[in-house]
Scaffold this active site. Structure first.
Site, PDB file in Angstrom:
ATOM      1  N   HIS A 119      -8.833  -5.921   3.851  1.00 25.89           N
ATOM      2  CA  HIS A 119      -8.492  -5.424   5.282  1.00 25.89           C
ATOM      3  C   HIS A 119      -9.832  -5.227   5.786  1.00 25.89           C
ATOM      4  O   HIS A 119     -10.523  -4.013   5.200  1.00 25.89           O
ATOM      5  CB  HIS A 119      -7.492  -4.132   4.934  1.00 25.89           C
ATOM      6  CG  HIS A 119      -6.032  -4.213   4.896  1.00 25.89           C
ATOM      7  ND1 HIS A 119      -5.336  -3.288   4.958  1.00 25.89           N
ATOM      8  CD2 HIS A 119      -5.639  -5.465   5.278  1.00 25.89           C
ATOM      9  CE1 HIS A 119      -3.978  -3.922   4.935  1.00 25.89           C
ATOM     10  NE2 HIS A 119      -4.197  -5.243   5.075  1.00 25.89           N
ATOM     11  N   ASP A 123     -12.108   7.243   6.142  1.00 27.30           N
ATOM     12  CA  ASP A 123     -11.274   5.921   6.551  1.00 27.30           C
ATOM     13  C   ASP A 123     -10.494   6.119   8.025  1.00 27.30           C
ATOM     14  O   ASP A 123      -9.329   5.953   7.868  1.00 27.30           O
ATOM     15  CB  ASP A 123     -10.237   6.085   5.405  1.00 27.30           C
ATOM     16  CG  ASP A 123      -9.108   4.773   5.645  1.00 27.30           C
ATOM     17  OD1 ASP A 123      -9.720   3.622   6.037  1.00 27.30           O
ATOM     18  OD2 ASP A 123      -8.074   4.773   5.396  1.00 27.30           O
ATOM     19  N   GLU A 128      -2.680  -2.941  -2.586  1.00 27.88           N
ATOM     20  CA  GLU A 128      -4.085  -2.372  -1.939  1.00 27.88           C
ATOM     21  C   GLU A 128      -4.366  -0.983  -2.482  1.00 27.88           C
ATOM     22  O   GLU A 128      -3.615   0.028  -2.640  1.00 27.88           O
ATOM     23  CB  GLU A 128      -3.831  -2.350  -0.443  1.00 27.88           C
ATOM     24  CG  GLU A 128      -5.042  -1.495   0.383  1.00 27.88           C
ATOM     25  CD  GLU A 128      -4.539  -1.597   1.910  1.00 27.88           C
ATOM     26  OE1 GLU A 128      -3.463  -1.865   2.171  1.00 27.88           O
ATOM     27  OE2 GLU A 128      -5.329  -1.195   2.746  1.00 27.88           O
ATOM     28  N   HIS A 139     -11.744   1.964   2.057  1.00 25.82           N
ATOM     29  CA  HIS A 139     -11.028   2.784   0.948  1.00 25.82           C
ATOM     30  C   HIS A 139     -12.077   3.053  -0.132  1.00 25.82           C
ATOM     31  O   HIS A 139     -11.493   3.080  -1.245  1.00 25.82           O
ATOM     32  CB  HIS A 139      -9.838   2.033   0.640  1.00 25.82           C
ATOM     33  CG  HIS A 139      -8.697   2.182   1.503  1.00 25.82           C
ATOM     34  ND1 HIS A 139      -7.428   1.393   1.475  1.00 25.82           N
ATOM     35  CD2 HIS A 139      -8.542   2.707   2.859  1.00 25.82           C
ATOM     36  CE1 HIS A 139      -6.585   1.726   2.505  1.00 25.82           C
ATOM     37  NE2 HIS A 139      -7.366   2.322   3.385  1.00 25.82           N
ATOM     38  N   LYS A 144      -6.705   2.844  -2.611  1.00 26.47           N
ATOM     39  CA  LYS A 144      -7.339   3.609  -1.925  1.00 26.47           C
ATOM     40  C   LYS A 144      -8.028   4.688  -2.555  1.00 26.47           C
ATOM     41  O   LYS A 144      -7.747   5.081  -3.772  1.00 26.47           O
ATOM     42  CB  LYS A 144      -6.216   4.334  -0.933  1.00 26.47           C
ATOM     43  CG  LYS A 144      -6.822   5.115   0.248  1.00 26.47           C
ATOM     44  CD  LYS A 144      -6.018   4.950   1.371  1.00 26.47           C
ATOM     45  CE  LYS A 144      -6.368   5.997   2.603  1.00 26.47           C
ATOM     46  NZ  LYS A 144      -5.689   5.978   3.686  1.00 26.47           N
ATOM     47  N   ASP A 160     -10.456   3.884  10.464  1.00 26.08           N
ATOM     48  CA  ASP A 160      -9.947   2.618  10.991  1.00 26.08           C
ATOM     49  C   ASP A 160     -10.553   2.355  12.314  1.00 26.08           C
ATOM     50  O   ASP A 160      -9.770   2.236  13.261  1.00 26.08           O
ATOM     51  CB  ASP A 160      -8.441   2.840  10.680  1.00 26.08           C
ATOM     52  CG  ASP A 160      -7.828   2.846   9.387  1.00 26.08           C
ATOM     53  OD1 ASP A 160      -7.965   1.520   8.897  1.00 26.08           O
ATOM     54  OD2 ASP A 160      -7.392   3.811   8.920  1.00 26.08           O
ATOM     55  N   ASP A 188      -7.585  -4.255   9.564  1.00 28.91           N
ATOM     56  CA  ASP A 188      -6.868  -3.075   9.677  1.00 28.91           C
ATOM     57  C   ASP A 188      -7.570  -2.057  10.444  1.00 28.91           C
ATOM     58  O   ASP A 188      -8.307  -1.315   9.577  1.00 28.91           O
ATOM     59  CB  ASP A 188      -6.388  -2.708   8.204  1.00 28.91           C
ATOM     60  CG  ASP A 188      -5.580  -1.599   7.996  1.00 28.91           C
ATOM     61  OD1 ASP A 188      -5.082  -1.193   9.154  1.00 28.91           O
ATOM     62  OD2 ASP A 188      -5.483  -0.967   6.791  1.00 28.91           O
ATOM     63  N   TRP A 202       0.814  -1.301   0.022  1.00 26.52           N
ATOM     64  CA  TRP A 202      -0.041  -0.071  -0.040  1.00 26.52           C
ATOM     65  C   TRP A 202       0.740   1.281  -0.066  1.00 26.52           C
ATOM     66  O   TRP A 202       1.735   1.524   0.780  1.00 26.52           O
ATOM     67  CB  TRP A 202      -0.989   0.032   1.294  1.00 26.52           C
ATOM     68  CG  TRP A 202      -1.634   1.459   1.309  1.00 26.52           C
ATOM     69  CD1 TRP A 202      -2.756   1.781   0.462  1.00 26.52           C
ATOM     70  CD2 TRP A 202      -1.396   2.671   2.138  1.00 26.52           C
ATOM     71  NE1 TRP A 202      -2.935   3.147   0.739  1.00 26.52           N
ATOM     72  CE2 TRP A 202      -2.167   3.585   1.854  1.00 26.52           C
ATOM     73  CE3 TRP A 202      -0.449   2.877   3.000  1.00 26.52           C
ATOM     74  CZ2 TRP A 202      -1.921   5.070   2.366  1.00 26.52           C
ATOM     75  CZ3 TRP A 202      -0.242   3.951   3.503  1.00 26.52           C
ATOM     76  CH2 TRP A 202      -1.151   5.109   3.396  1.00 26.52           C
ATOM     77  N   ASP A 212      -9.609  -2.582   1.165  1.00 32.08           N
ATOM     78  CA  ASP A 212      -9.528  -2.289   2.505  1.00 32.08           C
ATOM     79  C   ASP A 212     -11.219  -1.740   2.601  1.00 32.08           C
ATOM     80  O   ASP A 212     -11.503  -1.054   1.833  1.00 32.08           O
ATOM     81  CB  ASP A 212      -8.735  -1.288   2.757  1.00 32.08           C
ATOM     82  CG  ASP A 212      -8.555  -0.551   4.106  1.00 32.08           C
ATOM     83  OD1 ASP A 212      -9.798  -0.295   4.627  1.00 32.08           O
ATOM     84  OD2 ASP A 212      -7.509  -0.761   4.710  1.00 32.08           O
TER      85      ASP A 212
HETATM   86  C1  LIG Z   1      -0.929   0.366   8.167  1.00 32.19           C
HETATM   87  C2  LIG Z   1      -1.500  -0.198   7.024  1.00 32.19           C
HETATM   88  O1  LIG Z   1      -0.700  -0.785   6.044  1.00 32.19           O
HETATM   89  C3  LIG Z   1      -2.473   0.894   6.228  1.00 32.19           C
HETATM   90  O2  LIG Z   1      -3.377   1.242   7.119  1.00 32.19           O
HETATM   91  C4  LIG Z   1      -2.927   0.463   4.935  1.00 32.19           C
HETATM   92  O3  LIG Z   1      -3.239  -0.709   4.778  1.00 32.19           O
HETATM   93  C5  LIG Z   1      -4.013   1.454   4.844  1.00 32.19           C
HETATM   94  O4  LIG Z   1      -5.355   0.989   4.899  1.00 32.19           O
HETATM   95  C6  LIG Z   1      -3.933   3.030   4.661  1.00 32.19           C
HETATM   96  O5  LIG Z   1      -5.121   3.656   4.518  1.00 32.19           O
HETATM   97 MN    MN Z   2      -5.671  -1.276   4.774  1.00 28.43          MN
END
Ligand SMILES: C[C@H](O)[C@H](O)[C@@H](O)C(=O)CO
Ligand code: MN
Length: 426
Positions: free
Chosen positions: A285, A293, A225, A261, A227, A295, A325, A184, A258
């Protein structure tokens, strides 16, 4: 009533629909979740020359007790693993290398810097996954890495990704289970670009160079990955979904989706079946975006259940590689791992206990009334009693009893870290 009695009654209800609970347990026990190590230390890592977190991702909160050494991080992971049913995997980032005080730049990392992780993984009986870290570094300060216009900076990150694949291969060889090495990158622009094609062409060429050397897929599997946007790359992200979807398909790589994303109403659950018709495998993810995003820790929400349903009803438990993630520093970090991973497993068990044969038939027959009725009624079937039995059989606490273990760990271990930090400061 005992857990067993509750379970036996609940089991009968599912059996009325031809659902074999024992078979569901068996299938669930074979689905590994790749648990991300970075929840344990707010994506800090252990580099000698550590930089602040960058790349347009944010960890907020300052809950005490975060891991500050590899030993602490492994210890915390062990605690979380002891509260999560089943055998899983641990997902590492390059910044978790152990270089014994030597400053090793990212393009120089080697398998030897992860020997202790491998020894630990062997002891725990877990597989390892890997990620090159293309952020939190001076060469990523302007938000560009593999798509950078400067060839020297590009080369630095290409070499880092090549080194990362070799580390992935080492994990796979040592642990007897292929490592998923996922790339990523944060690359993008804050404001409207005047040229989208050139950075994307550079990213494509960088990836081609990274993947030039073939690696046996029994040891290492590559993923990319995508985004939509990040902080500082609001207007344009080089590695968009369409970019990586096309790249992965053409180059036989895995696309990693993800769940944070995409546009807020765009659901990853809806992409799985479409992609599986054209890709042997894909990776996830699983995260929880709250307005962006963000998390957040994964909860047992509609989208999580829908993702699990799509994986199970399409017989894709071996095709979709599930990783997590999220990173929340406002709550106990061991609890964050435990809650998020248990929820992922709960969602899979929930999906394994649905009458898929009948539901598919209703749809084919155009009987949408029955389809809706059953989908809704199963939401309140006695799923909790089945989940408790699964936890019991796997020797992990049932219901919220795991919380006592985390509180005890906080009182005896995590709070001492704070005391140590304070005594070091004074
Ligand atoms: C730390 C991760 O690799 C990171 O979150 C990545 O996977 C991501 O989702 C960035 O937005
Ligand atoms: Mn991710």
């Amino acid at each position: 009533m005992s857990t067993e009695k509750h379970f036996n009654l609940a089991k009968k209800e599912y059996e009325r629909w031809g659902i074999d609970v024992e078979e569901a347990f068996e299938r669930l026990s074979k689905i590994p979740i790749s648990i991300h190590c970075w929840q344990g230390d707010d994506i800090g890592g252990f580099e000698v020359n550590k930089s602040d977190l960058s790349g347009g991702i944010e960890v907020t909160g300052n809950y005490p007790g975060k891991a500050t050494t590899p030993e602490e991080l492994r210890m915390d992971l062990e605690k979380a693993l002891s509260l999560i049913p089943g055998k899983h995997r641990i997902n590492l980032h390059a910044i978790y290398a152990e270089t014994d005080g030597e400053a090793v730049d990212r393009n120089q990392i080697k398998p030897k810097h992860f020997e202790r992780w491998v020894q630990w993984a062997k002891k725990q009986g877990v597989g390892l996954d890997f990620n090159p870290t293309l952020f939190s570094h001076e060469k990523a300060n302007d938000g560009l890495t593999l798509a950078h216009p400067n060839p020297d900076i590009r080369k630095f990150w290409i070499d880092h990704c090549i080194a990362s694949r070799e580390i992935g291969e080492y994990f796979g060889r040592e642990l007897g289970t292929p490592c998923l090495t996922n790339i990523w990158i944060p690359d993008g622009y804050k404001d409207t670009p005047s040229d989208r094609l050139t950075p994307r062409r550079r990213l494509k060429e960088s990836l081609d160079t990274i993947f030039e050397a073939p690696i046996d897929e029994n040891y290492n599997i590559d993923a990319v990955e995508s985004k939509l946007f990040g902080i500082g790359s609001e207007a344009f992200v080089v590695g968009s979904h369409e970019f990586y979807l096309s790249y992965a398909l053409k180059n036989r790589k895995l696309c990693l989706l993800d769940t944070g994303h995409f546009h807020p109403t765009e659901m990853v659950s809806n992409k799985i079946s479409a992609m599986l018709l054209f890709n042997d495998k894909l990776a996830l993810h699983v995260s929880r975006p709250v307005r962006w995003d963000s998390d957040h820790v994964v909860t047992f929400d509609d989208e999580l259940r829908e993702i699990a349903l799509e994986i199970v009803r399409n017989d894709a438990t071996e095709k979709v590689m599930i990783g997590l993630d999220f990173f929340d520093a406002s709550i106990n970090r061991v609890a964050a791992w435990t809650i998020g991973t248990r929820n992922m497993l709960k969602a899979l068990l929930y999906a394994l206990l649905m009458p898929h044969v009948q539901l598919k038939q209703y749809q084919e027959n155009g009987d949408f009334t029955r389809r809706l009725a059953l989908l809704e009624e199963f939401k309140t079937y006695p799923f909790g009693a089945i989940w408790d039995e699964y936890c019991k059989r796997n020797n992990v606490p049932i219901k919220e009893q795991w919380l006592e273990k985390v509180e005890e760990y906080e009182a005896t271990v995590l709070s001492n870290r704070e005391a140590k930090i304070h005594s070091d400061v004074h």
